[in-house]
Design a protein around this motif. Structure first.
Motif, short mmCIF file in Angstrom:
data_model
loop_
_atom_site.label_atom_id
_atom_site.label_comp_id
_atom_site.label_asym_id
_atom_site.label_seq_id
_atom_site.Cartn_x
_atom_site.Cartn_y
_atom_site.Cartn_z
N GLU A 65 -7.06 -5.24 -0.58
CA GLU A 65 -6.94 -3.24 -0.73
C GLU A 65 -8.20 -3.35 -0.19
O GLU A 65 -9.50 -3.64 -0.43
N TRP B 259 6.29 -1.70 8.27
CA TRP B 259 6.88 0.21 7.86
C TRP B 259 7.70 -0.68 5.98
O TRP B 259 7.88 -1.40 6.15
N TYR B 260 7.35 1.03 4.96
CA TYR B 260 8.24 0.52 4.30
C TYR B 260 8.30 1.75 3.78
O TYR B 260 8.15 2.91 4.20
N GLU C 50 2.34 4.68 -1.10
CA GLU C 50 1.68 6.33 -1.44
C GLU C 50 2.66 6.96 -1.89
O GLU C 50 4.33 6.66 -1.61
N LEU D 126 0.74 -3.60 12.11
CA LEU D 126 1.67 -2.55 11.62
C LEU D 126 2.81 -2.97 11.34
O LEU D 126 3.67 -3.47 11.34
N PRO E 254 0.92 -0.98 -0.24
CA PRO E 254 0.01 0.14 0.02
C PRO E 254 0.84 1.18 -0.07
O PRO E 254 1.09 2.18 0.62
N LYS F 24 6.46 4.91 5.05
CA LYS F 24 5.10 4.91 5.32
C LYS F 24 4.63 3.51 5.73
O LYS F 24 5.40 2.85 5.65
N GLU F 25 4.44 3.27 7.37
CA GLU F 25 3.51 3.42 8.07
C GLU F 25 2.02 2.69 7.84
O GLU F 25 1.50 3.27 7.23
N HIS F 26 1.95 1.43 7.22
CA HIS F 26 0.44 0.84 7.16
C HIS F 26 0.13 0.17 7.92
O HIS F 26 0.59 -1.77 8.20
N LYS F 27 -1.29 0.38 8.74
CA LYS F 27 -2.38 -0.81 9.99
C LYS F 27 -3.06 -1.11 8.93
O LYS F 27 -4.08 -1.38 8.72
N PHE F 28 -2.64 -2.87 8.82
CA PHE F 28 -3.40 -4.26 8.09
C PHE F 28 -4.43 -4.28 9.09
O PHE F 28 -4.11 -5.23 10.85
N LYS F 29 -5.58 -3.56 9.16
CA LYS F 29 -6.83 -3.91 10.70
C LYS F 29 -7.63 -5.04 10.90
O LYS F 29 -7.77 -5.15 11.95
#
Length: 149
Positions: A140, A77-78, A43, A75, A41, A65-70
Motif C-alpha cells: 500500500e 481493473w477490479y 474502494e 494498470l 486497492p 475500479k482501475e488502479h495503476k501500480f506505479k
C-alpha cells in the motif's frame, strides 16, 4: 457467474456489510494469507465474505475500479465483485481482476508468492501464461509515504 459462486459458499461464511469493517477485513485477509496489503486497492466495499471451510472469499464494491501500480507501470481493473479461493501465499480461481497488456485486458486467475524468500509475486492467466513482479510493488502506497515522514 460470480454471484452464483458467492451464493453457493454463503452458507457457513463470515459476511460483513459495514464499509469500515469491510476495508479492515480485506486488509486482515491479505495479512493472514501473507500477501501484500495493496494487492486489492478496492474502494467503497460494501460486502466481504469468507467461508473458512472452503477457503472462498468475495469482495463487493459499488463500482468497478482501475488502479495503476506505479512501481511497475501496470494498470489493473477490479470488477464490482472479486472472488477467489485463498490459502497461504496464494489466491486461485480468481474472478473479477484483469490486467492491461499492450492493448487488451487479460483475466488474472492465479496470484501466488512461490519463491522461498517471498520477494516475487506471480500472476497467472487462464491460458497458463504468467508474469512475476516484486512484492514491494503491491504494498500500500500511503503506508510507504507515512514511513518517509
Amino acid at each position: 457467474m460470480s454471484q452464483q459462486l458467492i451464493e453457493s459458499h454463503r452458507e457457513n461464511a463470515e459476511v460483513y456489510t459495514d464499509p469500515v469493517v469491510c476495508k479492515q477485513k480485506t486488509l486482515q485477509l491479505l495479512k493472514e494469507i501473507n500477501m501484500p496489503n495493496g494487492l486489492l486497492p478496492l474502494e467503497d466495499i460494501f460486502e466481504v465474505g469468507r467461508n473458512l471451510e472452503t477457503g472462498f472469499v468475495w469482495l463487493k464494491q459499488k463500482k468497478a475500479k482501475e488502479h495503476k501500480f506505479k512501481k511497475i507501470g501496470k494498470l489493473v481493473w477490479y470488477d464490482t465483485e472479486v472472488t477467489a479461493f485463498v490459502e497461504d501465499r496464494r489466491m486461485k480461481k480468481v474472478t473479477g481482476v484483469k490486467s492491461k497488456e499492450i492493448l487488451i485486458w487479460v483475466a488474472l486467475t492465479d496470484i501466488s508468492i512461490t519463491d522461498p524468500e517471498g520477494k516475487k509475486i506471480t500472476f497467472g492467466t487462464p491460458t497458463g501464461i504468467s508474469r512475476s513482479f516484486p512484492v514491494s510493488a503491491f504494498e500500500e502506497e500511503e503506508e510507504k509515504e507515512d514511513e518517509k515522514k
